[in-house]
Design an enzyme around this catalytic site. Structure first.
Site, short mmCIF file in Angstrom:
data_model
loop_
_atom_site.label_atom_id
_atom_site.label_comp_id
_atom_site.label_asym_id
_atom_site.label_seq_id
_atom_site.Cartn_x
_atom_site.Cartn_y
_atom_site.Cartn_z
N GLN A 170 -5.04 1.32 -2.36
CA GLN A 170 -3.58 1.73 -2.14
C GLN A 170 -3.72 1.91 -0.50
O GLN A 170 -2.51 2.40 -0.10
CB GLN A 170 -2.97 2.54 -2.79
N LYS A 212 2.44 7.65 2.91
CA LYS A 212 1.54 8.72 3.53
C LYS A 212 0.85 8.46 4.64
O LYS A 212 0.19 7.02 4.61
CB LYS A 212 0.58 9.35 2.33
N VAL A 263 0.85 -1.07 -0.04
CA VAL A 263 -0.01 -0.12 0.18
C VAL A 263 0.74 1.33 0.01
O VAL A 263 1.98 1.29 0.20
CB VAL A 263 -0.97 0.04 1.06
N GLU A 264 0.21 2.33 -0.46
CA GLU A 264 0.95 3.77 -0.42
C GLU A 264 0.58 4.40 0.79
O GLU A 264 1.35 5.32 1.17
CB GLU A 264 0.32 4.50 -1.75
N THR A 265 -0.47 4.15 1.45
CA THR A 265 -1.20 4.89 2.39
C THR A 265 -1.67 4.17 3.69
O THR A 265 -2.00 3.20 3.26
CB THR A 265 -2.34 6.00 1.71
#
Ligand SMILES: O=C(O)COP(=O)(O)O
Length: 358
Positions: A295, A128, A94-96
């Site tokens: 994400q 993030k 994942v990004e966040t």
């Protein structure tokens, strides 16, 4: 404004809320201090009730009622969630990370172990970080100060509270400029409404916003009930329906759901819930930061708010057992909400760092 147990808004202006000061004392008391708090005069019957609720609360935890006003509710197919064994894999998928606050980051005003290191590690990995709380007693700005007081470097823009969601929701529906909001709740909702340019003193009342309120009294219930029942089109908005909250880390306390429940009882109406598990805040933040919800990993300690919130939005979900949900509740045949993974506490993600440095 409501301060120190004196209600200075709406119909109950100037009414002294009898047990308010005692509630404030109780809020700062540890379990062992309760005896001395009980000695205070008018607080005794009230506190006796609180004490018996606290005694029975743990047994009730898996059974928090769910509002029917949520959008689609995704339940897993009855398969028990696995324990998280590969933190590095989850992090890289994942990004966040969206974190619930109470039970994940802190309990009351006490920071949970290993949080600063875990957040630092995730930031260093380029993730993030966003913080979403259903507790409406503070505004985003006030939460910024709370994070700071706990030694955490988190900006106001990274924080989304249900007080903010209430104001955001009213703005999103173009709440009529000539109408006012009646608040059952604390200063966080007032501040967010002010920020949004929405009035909350006097009438005509076009919306009742109900959040967590330590100064709740009969007059507030009555005024809110009258507004909802008798003002044509008056909205009933709940910041959240959490069964319990952590005023202190020593015990769990009746949450915002108890205030919402009182108004549901008197109006027989279902509220529009703007906090978790409604996806209002998730949609808002995904849009604002241009994040794909697939994400996101939603990390929370509650099944019926945090995990459902993540699932309703199509995010990955991680349950931590550092808050209100224990393993028994998660694995109970009565529980139909299964996260993708569970782990004991957020700092278990630090295992990813160890793997990386071996
Ligand atoms: O205190 C509450 O009622 C809920 O707070 P949380 O969403 O941060 O867990």
């Amino acid at each position: 404004m409501q301060a120190g147990g004196v209600c200075v808004s709406g119909a109950q202006a100037g009414v002294r809320c009898a047990p308010a000061r005692s509630v404030a004392r109780l809020a700062t008391a540890k379990r062992t201090d309760l005896g001395s708090v009980f000695k205070t005069g008018h607080a005794r019957p009230f506190l006796a009730q609180v004490s018996s609720q606290v005694a029975t609360k743990k047994a009730e935890l898996g059974d928090a009622p769910r509002s029917r006003s949520f959008a689609a509710v995704r339940m897993s197919a009855g398969k028990d969630a696995p324990m998280l064994t590969d933190a590095a894999q989850l992090i890289s998928s994942v990004e966040t990370f969206v974190f619930d606050c109470d039970g994940v980051i802190w309990k009351g005003d006490t920071l949970i172990d290993g949080i600063p290191e875990t957040l630092d590690m995730l930031r260093a990995l380029g993730k993030k970080l966003i913080f979403v709380t259903n507790n409406s007693t503070k505004s985003r700005k006030q939460y910024g100060k709370k994070f700071e007081s706990l030694g955490l470097d988190v900006s106001e823009e990274e924080i989304f509270s249900s007080s903010f969601a209430a104001a955001g929701y009213l703005k999103s529906i173009d709440f009529a400029a000539d109408k006012k909001v009646y608040i059952i709740g604390e200063v966080g909702i007032q501040k967010e409404l002010e920020q949004a340019g929405i009035q909350y003193l006097g009438g005509p009342v076009g919306a009742v916003v109900v959040g967590f309120d330590r100064y709740l009294n009969y007059y507030k219930l009555q005024y809110a009930t009258l507004c909802i029942r008798e003002n044509p089109g008056c909205l009933f908005i709940a910041t959240n329906c959490d069964a319990v909250t952590h005023l202190t880390d020593a015990q769990e306390w009746a949450g915002g759901g108890s205030m919402v429940g009182a108004i549901k009882g008197s109006t027989k109406k279902e509220p529009t819930v703007v906090g978790k598990p409604s996806t209002f805040m998730l949609d808002y933040l995904a849009n604002k930061f241009n994040i794909s919800k697939t994400q996101i990993c939603m990390v929370g300690d509650r099944l019926d708010t945090d995990i459902l919130f993540g699932q309703n939005g199509g995010c990955k979900t991680l349950l931590v057992l550092s808050g209100v949900t224990d393993l028994k509740t998660l694995q109970s045949p009565d529980n139909s909400i299964q996260p993708d993974f569970y782990t004991n506490q957020l700092s278990d993600l630090l295992a990813a760092k160890k793997v990386a440095t071996v």
